[in-house]
Motif scaffolding. Structure first.
Motif, PDB file in Angstrom:
ATOM      1  N   ALA A  76      -6.804   6.688 -10.015  1.00 55.43           N
ATOM      2  CA  ALA A  76      -5.672   7.239 -10.756  1.00 55.43           C
ATOM      3  C   ALA A  76      -4.353   6.552 -10.410  1.00 55.43           C
ATOM      4  CB  ALA A  76      -5.567   8.740 -10.483  1.00 55.43           C
ATOM      5  N   PHE A  77      -4.221   6.091  -9.156  1.00 53.14           N
ATOM      6  CA  PHE A  77      -2.921   5.576  -8.729  1.00 53.14           C
ATOM      7  C   PHE A  77      -2.873   4.061  -8.608  1.00 53.14           C
ATOM      8  CE2 PHE A  77      -2.799   9.964  -7.608  1.00 53.14           C
ATOM      9  CZ  PHE A  77      -1.485  10.329  -7.842  1.00 53.14           C
ATOM     10  N   LEU A  78      -3.925   3.423  -9.102  1.00 55.53           N
ATOM     11  CA  LEU A  78      -4.009   1.974  -8.990  1.00 55.53           C
ATOM     12  C   LEU A  78      -2.799   1.292  -9.604  1.00 55.53           C
ATOM     13  CD1 LEU A  78      -6.057   0.159  -7.747  1.00 55.53           C
ATOM     14  CD2 LEU A  78      -7.292   0.084  -9.909  1.00 55.53           C
ATOM     15  N   THR A  79      -2.228   1.896 -10.642  1.00 50.29           N
ATOM     16  CA  THR A  79      -1.130   1.243 -11.353  1.00 50.29           C
ATOM     17  C   THR A  79       0.239   1.615 -10.789  1.00 50.29           C
ATOM     18  OG1 THR A  79      -1.360   3.018 -12.947  1.00 50.29           O
ATOM     19  CG2 THR A  79      -2.326   0.894 -13.531  1.00 50.29           C
ATOM     20  N   ASN A  80       0.304   2.619  -9.927  1.00 48.36           N
ATOM     21  CA  ASN A  80       1.561   2.971  -9.288  1.00 48.36           C
ATOM     22  C   ASN A  80       2.038   1.815  -8.409  1.00 48.36           C
ATOM     23  OD1 ASN A  80       2.985   3.911  -6.726  1.00 48.36           O
ATOM     24  ND2 ASN A  80       3.174   5.719  -8.025  1.00 48.36           N
ATOM     25  N   GLU A  81       3.351   1.473  -8.506  1.00 46.55           N
ATOM     26  CA  GLU A  81       3.775   0.244  -7.835  1.00 46.55           C
ATOM     27  C   GLU A  81       3.718   0.359  -6.308  1.00 46.55           C
ATOM     28  OE1 GLU A  81       7.821  -1.050  -8.032  1.00 46.55           O
ATOM     29  OE2 GLU A  81       8.502   0.868  -8.858  1.00 46.55           O
ATOM     30  N   TYR A  82       3.965   1.551  -5.768  1.00 45.03           N
ATOM     31  CA  TYR A  82       3.889   1.686  -4.304  1.00 45.03           C
ATOM     32  C   TYR A  82       2.440   1.574  -3.833  1.00 45.03           C
ATOM     33  CZ  TYR A  82       8.752   2.998  -4.421  1.00 45.03           C
ATOM     34  OH  TYR A  82      10.098   2.964  -4.603  1.00 45.03           O
ATOM     35  N   VAL A  83       1.558   2.242  -4.566  1.00 47.80           N
ATOM     36  CA  VAL A  83       0.147   2.176  -4.195  1.00 47.80           C
ATOM     37  C   VAL A  83      -0.368   0.739  -4.323  1.00 47.80           C
ATOM     38  CG1 VAL A  83      -2.175   2.959  -4.775  1.00 47.80           C
ATOM     39  CG2 VAL A  83      -0.280   4.576  -4.779  1.00 47.80           C
ATOM     40  N   ALA A  84       0.040   0.066  -5.400  1.00 45.46           N
ATOM     41  CA  ALA A  84      -0.398  -1.321  -5.578  1.00 45.46           C
ATOM     42  C   ALA A  84       0.129  -2.195  -4.449  1.00 45.46           C
ATOM     43  CB  ALA A  84       0.081  -1.845  -6.935  1.00 45.46           C
ATOM     44  N   GLY A  85       1.384  -1.965  -4.064  1.00 52.39           N
ATOM     45  CA  GLY A  85       1.961  -2.712  -2.942  1.00 52.39           C
ATOM     46  C   GLY A  85       1.209  -2.425  -1.656  1.00 52.39           C
ATOM     47  N   ALA A  86       0.930  -1.144  -1.422  1.00 51.26           N
ATOM     48  CA  ALA A  86       0.197  -0.764  -0.213  1.00 51.26           C
ATOM     49  C   ALA A  86      -1.168  -1.436  -0.180  1.00 51.26           C
ATOM     50  CB  ALA A  86       0.040   0.757  -0.158  1.00 51.26           C
ATOM     51  N   LEU A  87      -1.832  -1.491  -1.343  1.00 52.84           N
ATOM     52  CA  LEU A  87      -3.162  -2.106  -1.379  1.00 52.84           C
ATOM     53  C   LEU A  87      -3.098  -3.587  -1.035  1.00 52.84           C
ATOM     54  CD1 LEU A  87      -4.815  -0.291  -4.390  1.00 52.84           C
ATOM     55  CD2 LEU A  87      -5.551  -0.237  -2.009  1.00 52.84           C
ATOM     56  N   MET A  88      -1.998  -4.255  -1.475  1.00 53.93           N
ATOM     57  CA  MET A  88      -1.863  -5.674  -1.113  1.00 53.93           C
ATOM     58  C   MET A  88      -1.735  -5.830   0.399  1.00 53.93           C
ATOM     59  SD  MET A  88       0.726  -7.124  -3.926  1.00 53.93           S
ATOM     60  CE  MET A  88       0.660  -6.382  -5.537  1.00 53.93           C
ATOM     61  N   GLY A  89      -0.925  -4.949   1.008  1.00 53.23           N
ATOM     62  CA  GLY A  89      -0.786  -5.002   2.465  1.00 53.23           C
ATOM     63  C   GLY A  89      -2.112  -4.717   3.147  1.00 53.23           C
ATOM     64  N   ILE A  90      -2.853  -3.738   2.593  1.00 52.89           N
ATOM     65  CA  ILE A  90      -4.145  -3.358   3.163  1.00 52.89           C
ATOM     66  C   ILE A  90      -5.134  -4.515   3.091  1.00 52.89           C
ATOM     67  CG2 ILE A  90      -6.189  -1.962   2.643  1.00 52.89           C
ATOM     68  CD1 ILE A  90      -4.271   0.374   2.134  1.00 52.89           C
TER      69      ILE A  90
END
Lengths: 179, 171
Positions: free
Chosen positions: B91-105
Protein backbone atom coordinates in the motif's frame (compact mmCIF):
# COMPACT_ATOMS: atom_id res chain seq x y z
CA UNK A 1 -2.17 -24.69 -9.04
CA UNK A 2 -0.22 -21.79 -7.58
CA UNK A 3 -0.53 -22.89 -3.93
CA UNK A 4 0.98 -26.27 -4.65
CA UNK A 5 3.79 -24.66 -6.67
CA UNK A 6 4.53 -22.25 -3.82
CA UNK A 7 4.56 -25.12 -1.34
CA UNK A 8 6.93 -27.19 -3.46
CA UNK A 9 9.28 -24.29 -4.23
CA UNK A 10 9.64 -23.39 -0.59
CA UNK A 11 9.95 -27.02 0.48
CA UNK A 12 12.89 -27.30 -1.93
CA UNK A 13 14.36 -24.10 -0.53
CA UNK A 14 13.95 -25.36 3.04
CA UNK A 15 15.57 -28.66 2.15
CA UNK A 16 18.68 -27.10 0.63
CA UNK A 17 19.19 -24.48 3.30
CA UNK A 18 22.22 -25.50 5.32
CA UNK A 19 23.11 -22.90 7.90
CA UNK A 20 21.37 -19.66 8.71
CA UNK A 21 18.74 -17.67 6.93
CA UNK A 22 21.17 -15.79 4.71
CA UNK A 23 22.17 -19.12 3.19
CA UNK A 24 18.64 -19.41 1.90
CA UNK A 25 18.62 -16.08 0.09
CA UNK A 26 20.39 -17.16 -3.12
CA UNK A 27 17.87 -19.99 -3.49
CA UNK A 28 14.88 -17.71 -2.98
CA UNK A 29 16.23 -15.05 -5.33
CA UNK A 30 16.75 -17.52 -8.11
CA UNK A 31 13.42 -19.26 -7.65
CA UNK A 32 11.45 -16.00 -7.72
CA UNK A 33 13.27 -14.10 -10.44
CA UNK A 34 13.53 -17.05 -12.79
CA UNK A 35 9.75 -17.24 -12.87
CA UNK A 36 9.36 -13.49 -13.17
CA UNK A 37 7.44 -13.40 -9.87
CA UNK A 38 9.47 -10.60 -8.35
CA UNK A 39 11.86 -7.95 -9.62
CA UNK A 40 15.35 -7.63 -8.16
CA UNK A 41 14.20 -4.60 -6.16
CA UNK A 42 11.27 -6.48 -4.67
CA UNK A 43 13.53 -9.40 -3.81
CA UNK A 44 15.93 -7.13 -1.94
CA UNK A 45 13.00 -5.53 -0.10
CA UNK A 46 11.70 -8.98 0.77
CA UNK A 47 15.08 -9.95 2.22
CA UNK A 48 15.40 -6.72 4.19
CA UNK A 49 11.88 -6.91 5.60
CA UNK A 50 12.36 -10.57 6.56
CA UNK A 51 15.53 -9.65 8.38
CA UNK A 52 13.95 -6.73 10.25
CA UNK A 53 10.75 -8.37 11.40
CA UNK A 54 10.64 -10.73 14.39
CA UNK A 55 10.92 -14.43 13.76
CA UNK A 56 13.18 -16.68 11.71
CA UNK A 57 14.27 -15.22 8.39
CA UNK A 58 13.17 -18.22 6.36
CA UNK A 59 9.63 -18.19 7.69
CA UNK A 60 9.33 -14.44 7.20
CA UNK A 61 10.59 -14.65 3.65
CA UNK A 62 8.18 -17.45 2.81
CA UNK A 63 5.20 -15.61 4.30
CA UNK A 64 6.03 -12.35 2.54
CA UNK A 65 6.53 -14.02 -0.83
CA UNK A 66 3.41 -16.16 -0.60
CA UNK A 67 1.35 -13.18 0.53
CA UNK A 68 2.56 -10.98 -2.33
CA UNK A 69 1.92 -13.62 -4.95
CA UNK A 70 -1.44 -14.97 -3.88
CA UNK A 71 -2.67 -13.62 -0.56
CA UNK A 72 -3.07 -15.27 2.82
CA UNK A 73 -3.44 -18.82 1.45
CA UNK A 74 -0.34 -18.37 -0.64
CA UNK A 75 1.48 -17.23 2.49
CA UNK A 76 0.25 -20.33 4.35
CA UNK A 77 1.33 -22.63 1.51
CA UNK A 78 4.81 -21.12 1.29
CA UNK A 79 5.33 -21.14 5.06
CA UNK A 80 4.22 -24.76 5.41
CA UNK A 81 6.51 -25.58 2.50
CA UNK A 82 9.57 -24.08 4.11
CA UNK A 83 8.84 -25.92 7.38
CA UNK A 84 8.04 -29.28 5.82
CA UNK A 85 11.59 -30.59 5.25
CA UNK A 86 12.62 -29.70 8.80
CA UNK A 87 9.58 -31.40 10.27
CA UNK A 88 10.04 -34.57 8.27
CA UNK A 89 13.82 -34.90 8.52
CA UNK A 90 14.12 -33.85 12.12
CA UNK A 91 11.33 -36.04 13.47
CA UNK A 92 12.69 -38.99 11.51
CA UNK A 93 16.21 -38.49 12.84
CA UNK A 94 15.34 -37.18 16.29
CA UNK A 95 15.52 -40.67 17.73
CA UNK A 96 19.12 -41.13 16.74
CA UNK A 97 20.28 -37.60 16.27
CA UNK A 98 23.03 -37.94 18.83
CA UNK A 99 24.63 -40.64 16.71
CA UNK A 100 23.86 -38.82 13.50
CA UNK A 101 25.69 -35.72 14.61
CA UNK A 102 28.93 -37.65 14.96
CA UNK A 103 28.69 -39.61 11.71
CA UNK A 104 31.88 -38.79 9.87
CA UNK A 105 30.38 -39.06 6.42
CA UNK A 106 27.77 -36.46 7.33
CA UNK A 107 30.46 -34.14 8.65
CA UNK A 108 32.41 -34.61 5.42
CA UNK A 109 29.42 -33.63 3.30
CA UNK A 110 28.89 -30.54 5.44
CA UNK A 111 32.54 -29.65 5.08
CA UNK A 112 32.00 -29.60 1.35
CA UNK A 113 28.88 -27.46 1.54
CA UNK A 114 30.08 -24.87 4.04
CA UNK A 115 32.61 -23.01 1.86
CA UNK A 116 30.05 -22.82 -0.94
CA UNK A 117 27.36 -21.04 1.08
CA UNK A 118 29.31 -17.75 1.43
CA UNK A 119 30.14 -17.96 -2.29
CA UNK A 120 26.45 -18.13 -3.15
CA UNK A 121 25.61 -15.24 -0.86
CA UNK A 122 28.48 -13.24 -2.35
CA UNK A 123 26.95 -13.85 -5.76
CA UNK A 124 23.62 -12.44 -4.50
CA UNK A 125 25.43 -9.40 -3.14
CA UNK A 126 27.08 -8.96 -6.52
CA UNK A 127 23.68 -8.98 -8.19
CA UNK A 128 22.10 -6.62 -5.66
CA UNK A 129 24.94 -4.15 -5.45
CA UNK A 130 24.14 -2.49 -8.79
CA UNK A 131 20.54 -1.46 -8.14
CA UNK A 132 21.02 -0.74 -4.45
CA UNK A 133 23.99 1.61 -4.63
CA UNK A 134 22.29 4.39 -6.55
CA UNK A 135 19.05 5.92 -5.35
CA UNK A 136 16.64 6.69 -8.15
CA UNK A 137 17.26 10.42 -7.74
CA UNK A 138 20.86 9.75 -8.65
CA UNK A 139 22.70 10.22 -5.35
CA UNK A 140 25.19 7.35 -5.34
CA UNK A 141 27.61 8.35 -2.58
CA UNK A 142 25.35 8.15 0.42
CA UNK A 143 23.98 4.64 -0.07
CA UNK A 144 27.53 3.51 -0.57
CA UNK A 145 28.41 4.98 2.76
CA UNK A 146 25.44 3.33 4.43
CA UNK A 147 26.55 0.05 2.92
CA UNK A 148 30.08 0.38 4.21
CA UNK A 149 28.81 1.32 7.63
CA UNK A 150 26.50 -1.64 7.72
CA UNK A 151 29.31 -4.02 6.90
CA UNK A 152 31.57 -2.51 9.52
CA UNK A 153 28.84 -2.51 12.13
CA UNK A 154 28.10 -6.18 11.61
CA UNK A 155 31.67 -7.23 12.11
CA UNK A 156 31.23 -6.23 15.74
CA UNK A 157 28.37 -8.65 16.26
CA UNK A 158 25.70 -6.01 15.93
CA UNK A 159 22.28 -7.42 15.10
CA UNK A 160 21.86 -6.88 11.34
CA UNK A 161 18.26 -5.83 11.92
CA UNK A 162 19.47 -2.57 13.47
CA UNK A 163 21.82 -1.84 10.58
CA UNK A 164 19.02 -2.32 8.11
CA UNK A 165 16.64 -0.24 10.17
CA UNK A 166 19.19 2.58 10.34
CA UNK A 167 19.56 2.36 6.56
CA UNK A 168 15.81 2.77 6.26
CA UNK A 169 15.74 5.84 8.50
CA UNK A 170 18.60 7.41 6.56
CA UNK A 171 16.82 6.62 3.31
CA UNK A 172 13.55 8.17 4.46
CA UNK A 173 15.43 11.34 5.40
CA UNK A 174 17.74 11.74 2.42
CA UNK A 175 16.43 9.89 -0.62
CA UNK A 176 13.56 10.98 -2.77
CA UNK A 177 12.22 8.89 -5.62
CA UNK A 178 12.01 10.54 -9.01
CA UNK A 179 8.51 11.84 -9.72
CA UNK B 1 7.67 -21.42 21.83
CA UNK B 2 5.30 -18.81 20.54
CA UNK B 3 7.09 -16.31 22.72
CA UNK B 4 10.46 -17.40 21.45
CA UNK B 5 9.38 -16.89 17.84
CA UNK B 6 7.98 -13.49 18.57
CA UNK B 7 11.13 -12.12 20.14
CA UNK B 8 13.65 -13.41 17.67
CA UNK B 9 14.93 -10.66 15.46
CA UNK B 10 17.37 -11.32 12.70
CA UNK B 11 17.40 -15.01 12.06
CA UNK B 12 17.80 -18.40 13.62
CA UNK B 13 21.02 -17.85 15.53
CA UNK B 14 19.38 -15.16 17.63
CA UNK B 15 16.72 -17.66 18.62
CA UNK B 16 18.94 -20.28 20.25
CA UNK B 17 19.71 -18.41 23.50
CA UNK B 18 15.99 -17.68 23.89
CA UNK B 19 15.06 -21.34 23.56
CA UNK B 20 17.68 -22.27 26.08
CA UNK B 21 16.38 -19.71 28.55
CA UNK B 22 12.76 -20.84 28.25
CA UNK B 23 13.25 -24.61 28.26
CA UNK B 24 16.30 -25.10 30.44
CA UNK B 25 16.22 -22.28 32.98
CA UNK B 26 12.56 -21.52 33.29
CA UNK B 27 10.61 -24.69 32.66
CA UNK B 28 13.40 -27.23 33.29
CA UNK B 29 12.14 -29.51 30.54
CA UNK B 30 15.56 -30.18 29.06
CA UNK B 31 19.09 -30.33 30.46
CA UNK B 32 21.81 -27.87 29.57
CA UNK B 33 23.84 -30.58 27.85
CA UNK B 34 20.95 -31.81 25.79
CA UNK B 35 20.15 -28.34 24.52
CA UNK B 36 23.70 -27.93 23.22
CA UNK B 37 23.39 -31.19 21.29
CA UNK B 38 20.07 -30.03 19.93
CA UNK B 39 21.61 -26.78 18.68
CA UNK B 40 24.48 -28.62 17.03
CA UNK B 41 22.05 -30.93 15.27
CA UNK B 42 19.76 -28.05 14.26
CA UNK B 43 22.65 -26.39 12.50
CA UNK B 44 23.94 -29.42 10.67
CA UNK B 45 20.68 -31.02 9.58
CA UNK B 46 19.20 -29.64 6.37
CA UNK B 47 16.39 -27.17 6.86
CA UNK B 48 15.81 -23.89 8.58
CA UNK B 49 17.81 -23.70 11.83
CA UNK B 50 15.04 -22.10 13.85
CA UNK B 51 12.47 -24.67 12.77
CA UNK B 52 14.94 -27.53 13.28
CA UNK B 53 15.75 -26.33 16.79
CA UNK B 54 12.06 -25.93 17.67
CA UNK B 55 11.14 -29.35 16.36
CA UNK B 56 14.00 -31.05 18.20
CA UNK B 57 13.28 -29.21 21.42
CA UNK B 58 9.58 -29.97 21.20
CA UNK B 59 10.26 -33.62 20.42
CA UNK B 60 12.61 -33.92 23.36
CA UNK B 61 10.18 -32.29 25.76
CA UNK B 62 6.93 -33.93 24.65
CA UNK B 63 7.42 -36.32 21.74
CA UNK B 64 5.82 -36.10 18.33
CA UNK B 65 2.98 -33.81 19.39
CA UNK B 66 5.47 -31.55 21.11
CA UNK B 67 7.48 -31.31 17.90
CA UNK B 68 4.47 -30.27 15.87
CA UNK B 69 3.28 -27.73 18.41
CA UNK B 70 6.75 -26.24 18.81
CA UNK B 71 7.13 -25.85 15.05
CA UNK B 72 3.78 -24.13 14.78
CA UNK B 73 4.54 -22.00 17.81
CA UNK B 74 7.82 -20.85 16.34
CA UNK B 75 6.38 -19.93 12.96
CA UNK B 76 2.96 -18.58 13.80
CA UNK B 77 4.14 -15.21 15.16
CA UNK B 78 6.21 -14.55 12.04
CA UNK B 79 3.29 -15.49 9.91
CA UNK B 80 0.90 -13.20 11.77
CA UNK B 81 3.34 -10.28 11.74
CA UNK B 82 4.36 -10.61 8.11
CA UNK B 83 0.87 -10.62 6.65
CA UNK B 84 0.03 -7.03 7.71
CA UNK B 85 3.60 -5.96 6.94
CA UNK B 86 3.22 -7.21 3.37
CA UNK B 87 -0.09 -5.44 2.97
CA UNK B 88 1.55 -2.27 4.30
CA UNK B 89 4.46 -2.67 1.88
CA UNK B 90 2.12 -2.95 -1.07
CA UNK B 91 0.00 0.00 0.00
CA UNK B 92 2.80 2.44 0.80
CA UNK B 93 5.23 1.57 -1.95
CA UNK B 94 4.44 4.83 -3.72
CA UNK B 95 4.73 7.06 -0.65
CA UNK B 96 7.91 9.12 -1.05
CA UNK B 97 9.17 8.57 2.50
CA UNK B 98 8.58 4.84 2.33
CA UNK B 99 10.23 4.69 -1.09
CA UNK B 100 13.20 6.63 0.28
CA UNK B 101 13.41 4.35 3.30
CA UNK B 102 13.37 1.30 1.03
CA UNK B 103 16.31 2.69 -0.94
CA UNK B 104 18.26 3.12 2.29
CA UNK B 105 17.23 -0.38 3.37
CA UNK B 106 18.45 -1.90 0.10
CA UNK B 107 21.86 -0.27 0.50
CA UNK B 108 22.13 -1.35 4.14
CA UNK B 109 20.94 -4.85 3.27
CA UNK B 110 23.71 -5.20 0.70
CA UNK B 111 26.19 -4.13 3.36
CA UNK B 112 24.75 -6.52 5.92
CA UNK B 113 24.93 -9.39 3.45
CA UNK B 114 28.56 -8.62 2.64
CA UNK B 115 29.26 -8.87 6.34
CA UNK B 116 27.42 -12.21 6.44
CA UNK B 117 29.69 -13.48 3.66
CA UNK B 118 32.75 -12.51 5.69
CA UNK B 119 31.38 -14.09 8.86
CA UNK B 120 30.24 -17.35 7.27
CA UNK B 121 33.37 -17.57 5.15
CA UNK B 122 35.92 -17.03 7.92
CA UNK B 123 36.03 -20.62 9.18
CA UNK B 124 35.54 -22.77 6.07
CA UNK B 125 38.00 -20.62 4.09
CA UNK B 126 40.83 -21.31 6.50
CA UNK B 127 42.48 -23.83 4.16
CA UNK B 128 43.06 -24.41 0.44
CA UNK B 129 40.25 -26.97 0.30
CA UNK B 130 37.74 -24.26 1.21
CA UNK B 131 38.98 -21.92 -1.50
CA UNK B 132 38.90 -24.72 -4.09
CA UNK B 133 35.16 -24.96 -3.49
CA UNK B 134 34.47 -21.27 -2.86
CA UNK B 135 35.96 -19.81 -6.04
CA UNK B 136 34.34 -22.13 -8.60
CA UNK B 137 31.00 -21.82 -6.80
CA UNK B 138 31.25 -18.03 -6.90
CA UNK B 139 32.17 -18.04 -10.59
CA UNK B 140 29.30 -20.38 -11.47
CA UNK B 141 26.76 -18.40 -9.47
CA UNK B 142 27.81 -15.02 -10.87
CA UNK B 143 28.44 -15.87 -14.52
CA UNK B 144 25.97 -18.65 -15.28
CA UNK B 145 22.26 -19.26 -14.75
CA UNK B 146 22.87 -22.67 -13.23
CA UNK B 147 20.45 -23.57 -10.44
CA UNK B 148 22.18 -23.02 -7.08
CA UNK B 149 20.83 -26.35 -5.83
CA UNK B 150 23.20 -28.11 -8.25
CA UNK B 151 26.13 -26.13 -6.87
CA UNK B 152 25.23 -27.16 -3.32
CA UNK B 153 24.80 -30.81 -4.33
CA UNK B 154 28.13 -30.79 -6.19
CA UNK B 155 29.88 -29.39 -3.12
CA UNK B 156 28.25 -32.06 -0.92
CA UNK B 157 29.47 -34.74 -3.33
CA UNK B 158 32.97 -33.25 -3.35
CA UNK B 159 33.03 -33.36 0.46
CA UNK B 160 31.92 -36.99 0.45
CA UNK B 161 34.45 -38.05 -2.20
CA UNK B 162 37.24 -36.36 -0.27
CA UNK B 163 36.14 -38.31 2.80
CA UNK B 164 36.21 -41.63 0.90
CA UNK B 165 39.64 -40.77 -0.54
CA UNK B 166 41.08 -39.97 2.88
CA UNK B 167 39.61 -43.11 4.41
CA UNK B 168 41.13 -45.28 1.69
CA UNK B 169 44.50 -43.61 2.11
CA UNK B 170 44.57 -44.18 5.84
CA UNK B 171 43.31 -47.78 5.56
Amino acid sequence: MLYLTLFLIFARIGLFTVGGGAAMLPLVCQALMERGWMTLHETIDMAAISQMTPGPFAVNAATFTGMRLSGVWGAAAATLGVMAPSLVIVTLTARWFFKFKDARAVQAVLKGVRPVIPALIAASVWMMAGPSLTASDGTPALPLMVTALAAAGLARKLNPAWVILAGGVAGALFFRPLP
Amino acid sequence: MFRVGLFTFGGGYAMLPQISKEFVDKHKLISEEEILDIFAAAQSLPGVIAVNASVLTGYRAAGMAGALIAALGATLPSFLVLIPVTVFYEAFLTNEYVAGALMGIRAAMTGALSAAVLRLGAKPLGDIWGWCLFLPALALAVFTDINVIWIILAAALAGYLKYLWERRKSA
